[in-house]
Structure formats: C-alpha cells, structure tokens
Design an enzyme around this catalytic site. Structure first.
Site, short mmCIF file in Angstrom:
data_model
loop_
_atom_site.label_atom_id
_atom_site.label_comp_id
_atom_site.label_asym_id
_atom_site.label_seq_id
_atom_site.Cartn_x
_atom_site.Cartn_y
_atom_site.Cartn_z
N TYR A 1 48.43 40.19 33.34
CA TYR A 1 47.12 40.76 33.04
C TYR A 1 47.00 42.19 33.55
CZ TYR A 1 42.19 41.52 32.62
OH TYR A 1 40.98 42.06 32.28
N TRP B 1 45.27 46.46 32.42
CA TRP B 1 44.87 47.42 31.39
C TRP B 1 45.99 48.35 30.97
CZ3 TRP B 1 39.83 49.91 29.86
CH2 TRP B 1 38.81 48.96 29.77
N1 LIG Z 1 36.15 42.10 43.15
C1 LIG Z 1 36.34 42.40 41.87
N2 LIG Z 1 37.57 42.36 41.35
C2 LIG Z 1 37.78 42.68 40.05
C3 LIG Z 1 36.68 43.03 39.23
C4 LIG Z 1 35.37 43.05 39.80
O1 LIG Z 1 34.38 43.34 39.11
N3 LIG Z 1 35.25 42.74 41.13
N4 LIG Z 1 36.92 43.35 37.91
C5 LIG Z 1 38.07 42.74 37.29
C6 LIG Z 1 38.33 43.30 35.98
S1 LIG Z 1 37.05 43.14 34.86
C7 LIG Z 1 39.51 43.85 35.62
S2 LIG Z 1 39.75 44.31 33.99
C8 LIG Z 1 40.62 43.99 36.58
C9 LIG Z 1 41.43 45.27 36.39
O2 LIG Z 1 42.67 45.12 36.96
P1 LIG Z 1 43.99 45.79 36.36
O3 LIG Z 1 43.89 45.95 34.89
O4 LIG Z 1 45.16 45.07 36.90
O5 LIG Z 1 43.88 47.22 37.02
P2 LIG Z 1 44.61 48.58 36.69
O6 LIG Z 1 44.48 49.40 37.92
O7 LIG Z 1 44.06 49.16 35.43
O8 LIG Z 1 46.12 48.16 36.51
C10 LIG Z 1 46.94 48.69 35.54
C11 LIG Z 1 48.30 48.99 36.14
O9 LIG Z 1 49.17 49.36 35.08
C12 LIG Z 1 49.94 50.50 35.48
N5 LIG Z 1 50.35 51.20 34.25
C13 LIG Z 1 49.70 52.15 33.56
N6 LIG Z 1 50.41 52.51 32.48
C14 LIG Z 1 51.56 51.78 32.48
C15 LIG Z 1 52.69 51.71 31.61
O10 LIG Z 1 52.78 52.38 30.60
N7 LIG Z 1 53.66 50.82 31.94
C16 LIG Z 1 53.58 50.03 33.05
N8 LIG Z 1 54.58 49.18 33.28
N9 LIG Z 1 52.52 50.08 33.89
C17 LIG Z 1 51.52 50.93 33.60
C18 LIG Z 1 48.99 51.28 36.36
O11 LIG Z 1 49.68 52.17 37.19
C19 LIG Z 1 48.27 50.15 37.11
O12 LIG Z 1 48.93 49.81 38.29
O13 LIG Z 1 40.10 43.94 37.91
C20 LIG Z 1 39.34 42.76 38.15
N10 LIG Z 1 39.04 42.64 39.56
N1 LIG Z 2 34.39 54.07 35.52
C1 LIG Z 2 34.84 52.86 35.22
N2 LIG Z 2 34.31 52.17 34.19
C2 LIG Z 2 34.74 50.92 33.89
C3 LIG Z 2 35.79 50.32 34.62
C4 LIG Z 2 36.34 51.05 35.72
O1 LIG Z 2 37.24 50.58 36.43
N3 LIG Z 2 35.85 52.30 35.99
N4 LIG Z 2 36.25 49.06 34.27
C5 LIG Z 2 35.95 48.57 32.93
C6 LIG Z 2 36.10 47.11 32.85
S1 LIG Z 2 37.67 46.48 32.89
C7 LIG Z 2 35.07 46.25 32.70
S2 LIG Z 2 35.38 44.59 32.53
C8 LIG Z 2 33.69 46.71 32.69
C9 LIG Z 2 32.81 45.82 33.58
O2 LIG Z 2 31.48 45.97 33.26
P1 LIG Z 2 30.40 45.19 34.16
O3 LIG Z 2 30.87 43.83 34.48
O4 LIG Z 2 29.10 45.36 33.51
O5 LIG Z 2 30.43 46.15 35.45
P2 LIG Z 2 30.38 45.98 37.02
O6 LIG Z 2 30.51 47.39 37.50
O7 LIG Z 2 31.34 44.98 37.51
O8 LIG Z 2 28.94 45.42 37.31
C10 LIG Z 2 27.75 46.09 36.89
C11 LIG Z 2 26.65 45.84 37.87
O9 LIG Z 2 26.25 44.48 37.88
C12 LIG Z 2 25.50 44.29 39.05
N5 LIG Z 2 25.54 42.88 39.44
C13 LIG Z 2 26.48 42.23 40.17
N6 LIG Z 2 26.14 40.93 40.32
C14 LIG Z 2 24.96 40.77 39.68
C15 LIG Z 2 24.09 39.65 39.48
O10 LIG Z 2 24.33 38.53 39.91
N7 LIG Z 2 22.96 39.87 38.76
C16 LIG Z 2 22.64 41.08 38.24
N8 LIG Z 2 21.52 41.18 37.53
N9 LIG Z 2 23.44 42.15 38.41
C17 LIG Z 2 24.58 41.99 39.12
C18 LIG Z 2 26.09 45.20 40.12
O11 LIG Z 2 25.06 45.90 40.78
C19 LIG Z 2 27.02 46.10 39.32
O12 LIG Z 2 26.87 47.46 39.65
O13 LIG Z 2 33.61 48.05 33.17
C20 LIG Z 2 34.53 48.91 32.50
N10 LIG Z 2 34.18 50.26 32.85
MO LIG Z 3 37.67 44.23 32.90
#
Ligand SMILES: Nc1nc2c(c(=O)[nH]1)N[C@H]1C(S)=C(S)[C@@H](COP(=O)(O)OP(=O)(O)OC[C@H]3O[C@@H](n4cnc5c(=O)[nH]c(N)nc54)[C@H](O)[C@@H]3O)O[C@H]1N2
Ligand SMILES: Nc1nc2c(c(=O)[nH]1)N[C@H]1C(S)=C(S)[C@@H](COP(=O)(O)OP(=O)(O)OC[C@H]3O[C@@H](n4cnc5c(=O)[nH]c(N)nc54)[C@H](O)[C@@H]3O)O[C@H]1N2
Ligand SMILES: [Mo]
Length: 749
Positions: A113, A115
């Site tokens: 998993y 991005w």
């Molecule tokens: N506590 C908490 N944890 C969360 C979340 C949260 O809201 N709260 N959000 C979750 C969510 S929604 C997501 S999507 C995840 C995100 O988690 P990840 O998608 O695992 O995070 P990234 O840092 O985007 O990891 C991408 C990795 O790919 C590498 N990469 C980039 N380009 C290439 C390439 O071309 N080849 C290879 N081999 N590698 C490459 C980058 O250097 C990086 O290390 O985190 C989750 N974790």
């Molecule tokens: N700049 C930037 N943008 C991103 C990403 C990034 O890494 N950087 N990651 C991308 C990815 S992979 C994803 S999945 C999306 C995630 O998109 P979301 O899931 O919408 O984003 P989050 O920032 O995890 O959370 C948004 C807000 O939800 C609020 N929240 C947390 N718990 C609760 C709750 O129980 N109730 C309510 N009402 N609010 C709550 C928090 O205050 C938080 O700031 O964002 C994407 N956009």
């Molecule tokens: Mo995500």
C-alpha cells in the site's frame, strides 16, 4: 559575458500538481509554479533538496544480519552492506524463488500500500503487482487507509462502489454553488488537503469555490474538532471527535419529532425506516435520541442542534462527510447515518442536496470531467486470490492462521514468509508502529524498492534504490483533471538508482518469467504502447489526443473534457426513475436497514446505523490519557514524502502539536515548547502550538514524520502513529481507526 549553460526549464506533474523544474549541470536547481494553476501548492519548493538529499539510497543494500545469517530480529537496528546490482538481484531472485517453491505464492505479501509518485507507467504499486503476478501471484490487500471502511459499508447503503460514488457520481462544485443554501460539513472541507489528488491536480480551485459560496450567502457549517478544517468565514461547531453519529441522530430526532421528515421520499426511495425509527425515538432501547441526549456526548448544546435541524429541513442542504470520520472505530456509523439523515431530509438526488463524501479530501473531487480511461499498466491475473483488508497488516504478520471477520466472511490470515513493498511507507502510515515493528520481525524476508532511506527501507532486508519521477520519462494524467503531461526525465538517475520497472524486469528474468513481465518491451516502448492505446480510445470517444511525439514537443496539453453543464448524479437519475434506475442494493433502494448487514450478526455494526461508544474518546478519558488526539494529513507535504529534506529545516521536527490554551496552561505548556505525547502504546516528541482553533480536550498531531530508530523509546520526530490504535473499524469494514486515540501531553522533562 555569460558562460554557456545547460540550464533548462520544463513542466512536470505530481500528486500535488504541475510545476516547472529547472535543471542545470545534471541537478535540479529550482522549481516554480505552473502558470495555469490559480492556487499552486508550495510542496515543490523543497524538491531540489529532497531529490539530491544525502538520504537517497545510493546502491543496492542488504542488511548485514540477514545476509550473514538470515537474522530477522535486527530489522531497524542493523547496518547494511552495499552490493553491485547483479549480485543483489541474484540474491533477491533466488530468495523469492526459494519462498515460492517452499511455501507457495500465498506466502508472499505484495499488498504494498502507498501513494508512490504520479505517472501512468512508473507507478510503483502497479509495477510490483504486475511483477508478482508474473511469477505466480501474491497475497493482496483490499481498500485503502483513506476510505477502507467506507468502501465496505457504502455499497450496502447505495448499491454502488464507494469510489464510483466519489469520483463519478456526486454533485460538482458548480452544482453546489448554484443550488446549495446550507452546507453542513462533518470534518470540514480543507483547502490544505485539496492540495493533492492521486495522479495529479492542475488547477487548485477549492478556495475559489468557497469564495463563491460566501459571495452568494451560502451558510457553511464546519462540524469538527478544528476551526481550520474549513475556510475562513464558515461557522464552527467544535464537536468531540468520534461523536458525530450521536449528533446526526439528534438532528434526525428533531426532524421526526417536529414533522419535518420527508416520509414520501422515505416510502418511495428507501427501505427499513420502520426498523430504524423505534431506535431513533427510543422505543426499542428506552433512550430517545433527543438533542438533550446527544449534547453531553458531542458537546453541542441542544438549541443549536434543533436550530440546525430546522434550517436543514427548510433550505437546500448538502451534508458532506470527510474521510477522517471513517478512519475511526465504528467509522461505518457516521457514514451510514449521514445517508439516513439526508434521506429523511428528502433531498437526495436534488441538485446541491443530499449527502457527499470527501469534498476537499483530494483536489479532484467535485470536478466534472468526461471520463477518458486508459494508460493503465495491465497487472496480469493473480492466481493466488487471497487478500486482507489493507490495515490488518500487523495482525496478518503476527497471527498467521488466525480467523478474522470482514464484511460477512470469516477467513484465516495467510502465513506470510516474504514481504515486497514498493511505493509505500508502512512505518509512516500504519497505526501502533511499535506493534508493527514487532510483527515485522515475523516474515523471513522483506524487500523494499525506495528512493530514500525511509523508516520502512531501514527495516528491510534488501533495499533496491528506485528512481524518482524526475529521473525517468512518464505520462501524467488522471480522470479528474483535464491536463495531459509528458513528464520528461529531468536528470540522470541519482546514485545507482534504477526504475522500478527495470528492477522487476531484472528479477523476473532471473526467475525465468522475464517475458511474461516485460512482454519484450523496454520502458520507452511501454510508454508509447500505453499512450497509443489511450489515444485510440480518445479518438473513439471523439476526443482528440495529440500524438506521443507532439505531446513530448509541447510538454503538456489541455484536453477538451470538462463536462458542461455538469452531469446529474446517479441519485438524481434514481430519483427521476426509481424503478427503471433502481439501485444495486438487495431492495433496489437506499437501505436504512440492511438485512444483509443484520444477517452478519456483528455487535460492532448492527442492521441500522447506531451510536456505538468508541473504546477511546473523551467520554472515556482517564487520568493517564485525558486528551483525544486526532492525526490529520500534513499541510506542508504529502504524507511522509520528501521528509528528509523537510526535516532539515529549522524547527520542522519534531512535528507541531495543536493544543487548546486551557489544556496547555495547567500543563505548563507554551507555544514553541517541546512536549511529550504519550499513552500506553508509545510516546513521541512534538512542538506545541497553543491555539483556540482546536477544541478543548483535543490535540492534533499531523502524520508525515518518519518513525524513529528502534533504539529510541520516544519517537523523536513526532510520528502520531506510535500512539494510534491498531484495531479495525469493525468486523464489517476493518479499516484503519487512527483517530480513536487518547493521550496525555506534558512538557519534555
Ligand atoms: N495516524 C494516521 N495515520 C495515517 C493516516 C491518518 O489520517 N492518521 N492516513 C492514512 C492514509 S489516508 C494514507 S493514504 C497513508 C499514506 O501512506 P503512504 O502512501 O505509505 O505514504 P507516502 O509517504 O506517500 O509513501 C509513499 C512512498 O513511496 C515512495 N516513492 C515515491 N515514488 C516512488 C517510486 O517511483 N518508486 C518507489 N519504489 N517508491 C516511490 C516515497 O518515497 C514514499 O516513501 O497514511 C495513512 N496513515
Ligand atoms: N496536504 C496534504 N493533503 C492531503 C494528504 C496529505 O498527506 N497532505 N493526504 C491525502 C490523502 S491520502 C487523504 S486519504 C485525504 C484525507 O482526507 P481527510 O480524511 O478528510 O483528512 P484528515 O486531514 O485526515 O482529516 C480532516 C479533519 O477531520 C477532523 N476529524 C478527525 N476526527 C474527526 C471526528 O471524529 N469528527 C469530525 N467531525 N472531524 C474529525 C480533523 O480535525 C482533521 O483535521 O487527504 C489527502 N490530502
Ligand atoms: Mo489516503
């Protein structure tokens, strides 16, 4: 007189948008915004440092303990031995071959998993899946950390996959601007998150839509723990995290009590209200879901709840729900309940009414484009066919054979001997990282392709240095964006980095499966092959796509695919013709009560939405953990990407923790202080920001920092995932429940 230079400026795209890249002397020397982007992201500014950073993986590297004695315990603390490519590929290919012969391909986990980077061909996750399928298959993962729980529950409610609902079937920003009078945003709509979109987002316009909403007098209500989750000018109802379902139930109660429910809509378009109503009114459990009942749970006063319910019933109202609400224990409930509340309002299928998910979560949602699919690398068939819900990785690694529930099925976790990861960083993204760190020691071998020495690369046995998207040519294009990019190779690969494709071609060839993986094409030939297929499907749809060479010449073009006027949603079509356009649910209607879910018999996800108390929330605050920690996405970057360069900036690490003044004062904490965030699962350093923009009792620590070294009990960088809990949302969704976390914060003593 100036000396001749090889300085060049070209455009590329990324998950955070298009930007100009300047190169000189074989290095990236600068970046600048893309001229057509009204509100460009600042993330690229850090790119020159990141691409050439000392934390790049220079050469293939094998962990010493594994190389010398197949040790597993030193993952995270051992040093690495650099080897020439051929030798390292020989060792890795022999190891994968040994595992598949001794234990079968079901012993290989390739969910991988993450991005990775934008670009249609060099998409690391597609590459690793294709490779593993070419050698006989792998154990996959279902869903995402983004929306895993929603992907399980929402098809039961609306009969459509959640991703289709999101990307193709919700109202566009334009429809909302023209029709919505009240926008009720659970979890806000945040410009900082709309900065990114998977595969690219060229015109960042979320902010300008809100300018339009406000100019027209739309009432926008942000319901959530943080004021800044919505743009300036929105009202803020600071609710306790994890309590939204109780608030939604109370809104529904007011509708029903005051005769504001649209029963004609419920009768025609939904099933099961009669099974839900006794619960809502308290006839089945003796607890009417009144505003007075909800108020102590969610922290909003009863009059405010009543007034909001009346307003929602008397105006065109769109309820939006952030993805964060389902990244929590029982995350199924606010998702399902928001649909029930919208159904009771009777506005589902009316323009600018009903319920929408994830607006602002990524920048592409709300754009309306003609679909022109293609340029997808075929991942081949997976003969193994086993998968786990994506966020159950630590359970799987530590508990092979143990049974788990998921969406009506009960399966044993597979027995994984080898993990292959490319394009993700589980030691940033997974919950309870100290627990993952232990589970990670179970498989015999871990192989990672990575450009940087991330926390995950440091915990691998074999690390192959991968190129970044600036070191190879690709095509940039996504379904929610009208721009098409040639992404030129800007510089030569850094160190000895190779493209993921070439790494996998080298492994497949050694394992006797080279032809199946490559089909005889080089990456340049694949690019042209995929592009030509795309161009043909464009022609079939009457959309002119330039030739590959023309695109290369121009660097980027804009495709004529903006849908004007925007298409009506599938729920609008259902509303117009409920029999002819019946939903793909068992009843053909929106399911307020689901016989299917009820038949699963899950206590943690019953047959209709309900308030189920989470195991950690302010209602269960303890003396040791009195504060609720939310861990949102970072505003200054994408997840953990480019972390090493960002971390070099003064005061960037540890990560900032938002805390309310009345929580900070008794703890002796002032803005700028280093603090310790802790609970029974772990501890992290952070830097306090004292602000009234966060609700009393709640702290926010964004994700993005890498997990520290195994030798440290306290994470030095401020990764919230040393504190979060690693349990599925419920037996139904089994998504990540990161937001369900209590902590204590104190000065760093
Ligand atoms: N506590 C908490 N944890 C969360 C979340 C949260 O809201 N709260 N959000 C979750 C969510 S929604 C997501 S999507 C995840 C995100 O988690 P990840 O998608 O695992 O995070 P990234 O840092 O985007 O990891 C991408 C990795 O790919 C590498 N990469 C980039 N380009 C290439 C390439 O071309 N080849 C290879 N081999 N590698 C490459 C980058 O250097 C990086 O290390 O985190 C989750 N974790
Ligand atoms: N700049 C930037 N943008 C991103 C990403 C990034 O890494 N950087 N990651 C991308 C990815 S992979 C994803 S999945 C999306 C995630 O998109 P979301 O899931 O919408 O984003 P989050 O920032 O995890 O959370 C948004 C807000 O939800 C609020 N929240 C947390 N718990 C609760 C709750 O129980 N109730 C309510 N009402 N609010 C709550 C928090 O205050 C938080 O700031 O964002 C994407 N956009
Ligand atoms: Mo995500």
């Amino acid at each position: 007189m100036s000396l001749p230079t090889d300085r060049k400026t070209r455009v590329t795209t990324s998950h955070w948008g298009a930007f100009e890249v300047t190169t000189e002397g074989g290095r990236i020397t600068g970046t600048a915004p893309f001229a057509e982007d009204p509100d460009p992201s600042a993330i690229p500014e850090i790119l020159p440092q990141a691409v050439h950073h000392r934390s790049r993986v220079a050469r293939p590297s094998i962990r010493r303990g594994w190389l010398e004695r197949r040790d597993r315990s030193g993952r995270g603390s051992d040093d690495f031995v650099e080897l020439p490519w051929d030798e390292a590929l020989d060792i890795a290919a022999a190891e994968i071959d040994r595992i598949r012969k001794a234990h079968g391909n079901a012993a290989i986990f390739g969910g991988s998993y993450g991005w990775s980077s934008a670009g249609r061909f060099h998409h690391a996750q597609s590459q690793v899946h294709r490779f593993l399928n070419s050698i006989g298959g792998y154990v996959a993962s279902f869903g995402s950390y983004s929306t895993g729980c929603a992907q399980a529950i929402m098809p039961h409610v609306f009969g459509v996959t959640f991703l289709r609902y999101l990307y193709n079937e919700q109202d566009s920003w334009q429809t909302i601007a023209e029709n919505t009078e009240t926008l009720v945003m659970f979890g806000g709509i945040n410009k900082k998150n709309a900065q990114v979109s998977m595969g690219g987002i060229t015109r960042h316009d979320t902010g300008s839509w809100f300018d339009r909403f406000q100019a027209k007098g739309m009432r926008c209500v942000n319901i959530g723990p943080q004021r800044r989750d919505a743009p300036e000018g929105c009202e803020w109802l600071p609710v306790r995290p994890g309590s939204d379902t109780a608030l939604m139930l109370a809104l529904a109660f007011v509708l029903e009590q005051e005769g504001l429910t649209d029963h004609a809509f419920l009768d025609r378009y939904t099933v099961g209200f009669e099974r839900f109503r006794p619960y809502l009114m308290g006839e089945s459990d003796g607890m009417p879901k009144t505003p007075e009942w909800a108020s102590p749970i969610c922290g909003v006063d009863p009059d405010t709840i009543r007034a909001l319910a009346r307003r929602m019933a008397s105006t065109r109202t769109l309820i939006t729900v952030a993805w964060s609400l389902q990244r929590a224990e029982h995350g199924e409930q606010p998702y399902w309940m928001s649909a029930v509340l919208a159904a009771m309002l009777g506005q589902i299928g009316l323009p600018g009414g009903g319920v929408g998910y994830g607006y602002g979560a990524i920048g592409g949602i709300g754009k309306s484009m003609k679909s022109l699919r293609g340029m997808t690398l075929d991942q081949l068939q997976n003969p193994v066919g086993t998968f786990i819900p994506v966020a159950r990785i630590a359970d799987m690694l530590a508990h092979p054979g143990e049974l788990y529930d998921f969406n009506g099925r009960r399966e044993p976790y597979p027995d994984i001997r080898l993990v292959y990861w490319a394009g993700g960083n589980p030691f940033h993204h997974h919950q309870d990282l100290n627990r993952l760190s232990e589970a990670w020691k179970c498989p015999e071998t871990v192989i990672v392709n990575e450009p940087w020495w991330t926390a995950t690369a440091k915990r691998a046995d074999i690390v192959f240095p991968a190129t970044t998207s600036y070191e190879r040519e690709d095509i940039g294009r996504t379904d929610l964006d009208e721009y098409l990019f040639n992404m030129p190779a800007m510089i030569e690969p850094v160190g000895e980095a190779r493209d993921d494709y070439d790494i996998f071609a080298g492994l497949a060839e050694r394992m006797g499966d080279g032809a199946r993986f490559t089909e005889g094409r080089s990456s340049g030939e694949w690019l042209r092959h995929l592009y030509d297929g795309y161009r043909e499907s464009g022609a079939a749809a009457g959309i002119e796509v330039p030739s590959f060479d023309e695109l290369r010449e121009k660097n980027w073009v804009k495709l004529p695919i903006v849908q004007e006027p925007p298409l009506p949603s599938f729920l609008a079509r259902f509303r117009a013709d409920p029999e002819g356009k019946a939903l793909n649910t068992p009843s053909g209607r929106i399911e307020i009560f689901s016989e299917t879910i009820d038949s699963f018999g899950y206590a943690d996800c019953p047959g209709h939405p309900a308030w189920l108390e989470p195991s950690e929330w302010l209602g269960k605050a303890t003396a040791q953990t009195p504060l609720h920690m939310v861990s949102p996405q970072p505003g200054d970057k994408l997840h953990s990407q480019l972390e090493s360069a960002l971390a070099d900036q003064p005061d960037a690490r540890p990560e900032r923790l938002l805390i309310h003044p009345e929580d900070a004062r008794p703890r002796g904490i002032a803005s700028g202080d280093l603090v310790l965030v802790r609970n029974a699962r772990g501890a992290a350093r952070a830097r306090a920001v004292v602000t009234e923009d966060i609700r009393l009792g709640v702290v926010a620590l964004p994700t993005g920092a890498w997990y520290g070294d195994a030798s440290e009990n306290i994470d030095p960088h401020g990764n919230p995932n040393v504190l979060t809990r690693d349990k599925g949302t419920s037996s139904l969704g089994q998504g990540s429940s990161a937001h369900t976390t209590l902590v204590e914060v104190g000065p760093l003593g």
